[in-house]
Design a protein around this motif. Structure first.
Motif, mmCIF file in Angstrom:
data_model
loop_
_atom_site.group_PDB
_atom_site.id
_atom_site.type_symbol
_atom_site.label_atom_id
_atom_site.label_comp_id
_atom_site.label_asym_id
_atom_site.label_seq_id
_atom_site.Cartn_x
_atom_site.Cartn_y
_atom_site.Cartn_z
ATOM 1 N N VAL A 73 0.977 -1.165 -0.106
ATOM 2 C CA VAL A 73 0.040 -0.020 0.040
ATOM 3 C C VAL A 73 0.854 1.232 -0.154
ATOM 4 N N GLY A 74 1.833 1.358 0.939
ATOM 5 C CA GLY A 74 2.861 2.419 0.800
ATOM 6 C C GLY A 74 3.550 2.615 -0.542
ATOM 7 N N THR A 75 4.038 1.548 -0.891
ATOM 8 C CA THR A 75 4.811 1.838 -2.276
ATOM 9 C C THR A 75 3.813 2.214 -3.459
ATOM 10 N N ARG A 125 3.777 5.850 -5.395
ATOM 11 C CA ARG A 125 3.767 5.959 -6.953
ATOM 12 C C ARG A 125 2.406 6.720 -7.476
ATOM 13 N N VAL A 126 1.467 6.071 -7.000
ATOM 14 C CA VAL A 126 0.296 6.865 -7.578
ATOM 15 C C VAL A 126 0.261 8.487 -7.445
ATOM 16 N N ARG A 127 0.726 8.990 -6.353
ATOM 17 C CA ARG A 127 0.913 10.622 -6.118
ATOM 18 C C ARG A 127 1.652 10.944 -6.964
ATOM 19 N N MET A 130 -6.684 2.113 3.299
ATOM 20 C CA MET A 130 -6.228 1.144 2.338
ATOM 21 C C MET A 130 -5.646 0.053 2.869
ATOM 22 N N ARG A 131 -4.871 0.202 3.911
ATOM 23 C CA ARG A 131 -4.308 -1.143 4.745
ATOM 24 C C ARG A 131 -5.493 -2.027 5.223
ATOM 25 N N LEU A 132 -6.388 -1.477 5.748
ATOM 26 C CA LEU A 132 -7.564 -2.333 6.331
ATOM 27 C C LEU A 132 -8.268 -2.723 5.037
ATOM 28 N N ASP A 168 -6.545 13.605 3.038
ATOM 29 C CA ASP A 168 -5.571 13.355 4.389
ATOM 30 C C ASP A 168 -5.133 11.991 3.912
ATOM 31 N N TRP A 169 -3.819 12.042 3.342
ATOM 32 C CA TRP A 169 -3.359 10.759 2.963
ATOM 33 C C TRP A 169 -2.895 9.887 4.008
ATOM 34 N N ASP A 170 -2.800 10.089 5.458
ATOM 35 C CA ASP A 170 -2.560 9.121 6.369
ATOM 36 C C ASP A 170 -3.720 8.445 6.667
#
Length: 156
Positions: free
Chosen positions: A30-32, A36-38, A61-63, A53-55
């Motif tokens: 998810v982080g990687t 890349r999407v951003r 997305m992790r959930l 809010d990206w955080d």
């Protein structure tokens, strides 16, 4: 109920054993991927216009992926309504899938990447259908949605 929970735990253990997917792998993927999407010329502007809010988004997305891959039940959102009014069509979903596949193949072992990708393809197809329906399109089996409101050359 206990039998159901035991069966779910067995299935999750089998998935983890076969693929190696765990919370750490989901977090890395998810982080990687969203980093890349951003930076992506096609997807970045769509996300930047809608993610405030990206955080929070990354946590969701992790959930989401934990629920999708490990049946954790941690995600309680409704993704379809969040996608219905986005300025996207089949070209965006295809681009998203290409970027997701490249990231999954880089970050995950092959069995895990395949497992994520099988689900990602189904999710993208479902969301594309929802977006198409929202725009009044009635898609025949195998037909893709091209949003007439979007410039033809907008998506690679």
């Amino acid at each position: 109920m206990e039998e159901s929970a035991a069966r779910r735990a067995q299935i999750v253990a089998e998935i983890t054993a076969a693929t190696g997917i765990d919370d750490g792998m989901i977090e890395r993927l998810v982080g990687t991927f969203y980093a890349r999407v951003r930076e992506d010329a096609v997807l970045g502007p769509v996300f930047e216009a809608h993610v405030t809010d990206w955080d929070v988004h990354l946590a969701q997305m992790r959930l989401f992926w934990s629920s999708v891959t490990l049946m954790s039940g941690r995600y309680h959102g409704r993704p379809m309504p969040k996608h219905l009014n986005l300025p996207v069509d089949a070209r965006h979903f295809d681009h998203w899938l290409r970027l997701f596949e490249a990231t999954a193949r880089e970050v995950c072992p092959p069995a895990a990447a395949d497992y994520f990708l099988e689900r990602a393809r189904r999710i993208a197809s479902h969301l594309e259908y929802g977006v198409a329906t929202r725009h009044g399109a009635s898609l025949a089996p195998g037909e893709r949605f091209v949003n007439p409101a979007l410039p033809a050359g907008q998506v690679a």
